[in-house]
Design an enzyme around this catalytic site. Structure first.
Site, PDB file in Angstrom:
ATOM      1  N   CYS A 124      -7.074  18.073   1.339  1.00 44.50           N
ATOM      2  CA  CYS A 124      -8.229  17.095   1.163  1.00 44.50           C
ATOM      3  C   CYS A 124      -9.498  17.780   1.618  1.00 44.50           C
ATOM      4  O   CYS A 124     -10.008  18.148   0.893  1.00 44.50           O
ATOM      5  CB  CYS A 124      -7.843  15.992   2.368  1.00 44.50           C
ATOM      6  SG  CYS A 124      -8.885  14.625   2.363  1.00 44.50           S
ATOM      7  N   HIS A 224      -2.706  13.975   0.776  1.00 42.36           N
ATOM      8  CA  HIS A 224      -2.265  14.727   1.877  1.00 42.36           C
ATOM      9  C   HIS A 224      -0.754  14.887   1.832  1.00 42.36           C
ATOM     10  O   HIS A 224       0.064  14.238   1.915  1.00 42.36           O
ATOM     11  CB  HIS A 224      -2.621  13.626   3.014  1.00 42.36           C
ATOM     12  CG  HIS A 224      -4.079  13.722   3.489  1.00 42.36           C
ATOM     13  ND1 HIS A 224      -4.365  14.549   4.596  1.00 42.36           N
ATOM     14  CD2 HIS A 224      -5.036  13.215   3.093  1.00 42.36           C
ATOM     15  CE1 HIS A 224      -5.433  14.469   4.804  1.00 42.36           C
ATOM     16  NE2 HIS A 224      -6.014  13.635   4.183  1.00 42.36           N
ATOM     17  N   GLU A 226       1.267  16.667   3.434  1.00 41.62           N
ATOM     18  CA  GLU A 226       2.000  16.738   4.854  1.00 41.62           C
ATOM     19  C   GLU A 226       2.591  15.479   5.037  1.00 41.62           C
ATOM     20  O   GLU A 226       3.444  15.494   5.949  1.00 41.62           O
ATOM     21  CB  GLU A 226       0.960  17.616   5.612  1.00 41.62           C
ATOM     22  CG  GLU A 226       0.072  16.438   6.329  1.00 41.62           C
ATOM     23  CD  GLU A 226      -1.278  16.056   5.375  1.00 41.62           C
ATOM     24  OE1 GLU A 226      -1.835  15.310   5.671  1.00 41.62           O
ATOM     25  OE2 GLU A 226      -1.310  16.633   4.253  1.00 41.62           O
TER      26      GLU A 226
END
Length: 254
Positions: A124, A224, A226
């Site tokens: 990001c 994102h 993660e």
């Protein structure tokens, strides 16, 4: 989970050392209300699940090269807007307040990592930092162009964005050519840095992923990864690249 990941985890965190950028934030813990160096735990979890050893990196710009000389890979994490002055623009009305200590730190890390050919994954804001570090610019408010807020629907709420990935790219080798991702951004790349290639695009034309064929592993995504505990492919790509770098005898852990 493949054998390389499970073996590294079972060894008790002996995988490659992967730096994760953190940021200075006012927060409360126990009886303390003070400044902390913070990062969402999911980044640490993603690196560890991919077989790496996570190392948190609080802002300290003068130490960037010294820090990275001791690491095997770097994740430039998500967060606040990059100050437009960093790429020669005037801040727009919707651009967040500057976080100059973080900008200085992460741009220094980006340049040092490039000098070392260190494997880098940008997430990001991390994609935006890499683009600025390499001479590109940013679009300060994506909804002004696309006419919707799908990339950042509401505070604290991720958007679900369809991304088409360029065939034969490093990204496609990791995640395929068609996927839906979790996004939370209102800025994106405007002018692409010369050293980068676009390898992922949203349906509305927003650049969602870039990489560099000139580097052993330089990959950044606007989404994102993660956040998805069931899919660690991008983080494993970084950890595997870091492991190869160590096996090839790159100087590290000085």
């Amino acid at each position: 989970m493949d054998s390389s990941v499970s073996d590294s985890v079972s060894e008790g965190g002996t995988g490659p050392l992967i730096g994760l950028t953190t940021y200075r934030e006012r927060a409360q813990s126990l009886v303390w209300d003070t400044d902390f160096a913070l990062l969402h735990q999911v980044y640490v979890d993603a690196v560890v699940a991919a077989g790496g050893t996570a190392v948190l990196l609080p802002p300290q710009p003068a130490s960037a090269a010294n820090v990275l000389a001791r690491l095997d890979g770097l994740v430039l994490t998500g967060g606040a807007d990059v100050e437009p002055n960093r790429y020669g623009h005037t801040p727009g009305l919707r651009t967040g307040a500057p976080r100059r200590d973080r900008d200085e730190w992460e741009l220094a890390l980006a340049h040092a990592a490039l000098d070392l050919d260190l494997p880098v994954l940008g997430v990001c804001r991390g994609l935006q930092v890499l683009n600025v570090a390499l001479g590109g610019t940013l679009e300060q408010h994506v909804p002004d162009r696309v006419g919707h807020t799908g990339h950042q629907p509401a505070p604290g709420r991720f958007g679900h964005v369809h991304v088409r990935v360029r065939a034969a790219s490093r990204l496609a080798a990791l995640v395929g050519e068609d996927l839906t991702v979790s996004c939370y951004h209102h800025q994106s790349i405007a002018v692409l840095a010369p050293d980068l290639s676009v390898v992922g695009v949203a349906d509305d034309g927003t650049i969602e992923a870039v990489e560099s064929a000139r580097r052993p592993f330089l990959l950044a995504v606007q989404w994102h990864p993660e956040q998805d505990s069931t899919d660690r492919r991008l983080f494993q790509g970084l950890v595997d690249a870091a492991r190869r770098r160590v096996a090839d005898g790159a100087p590290t852990h000085a």
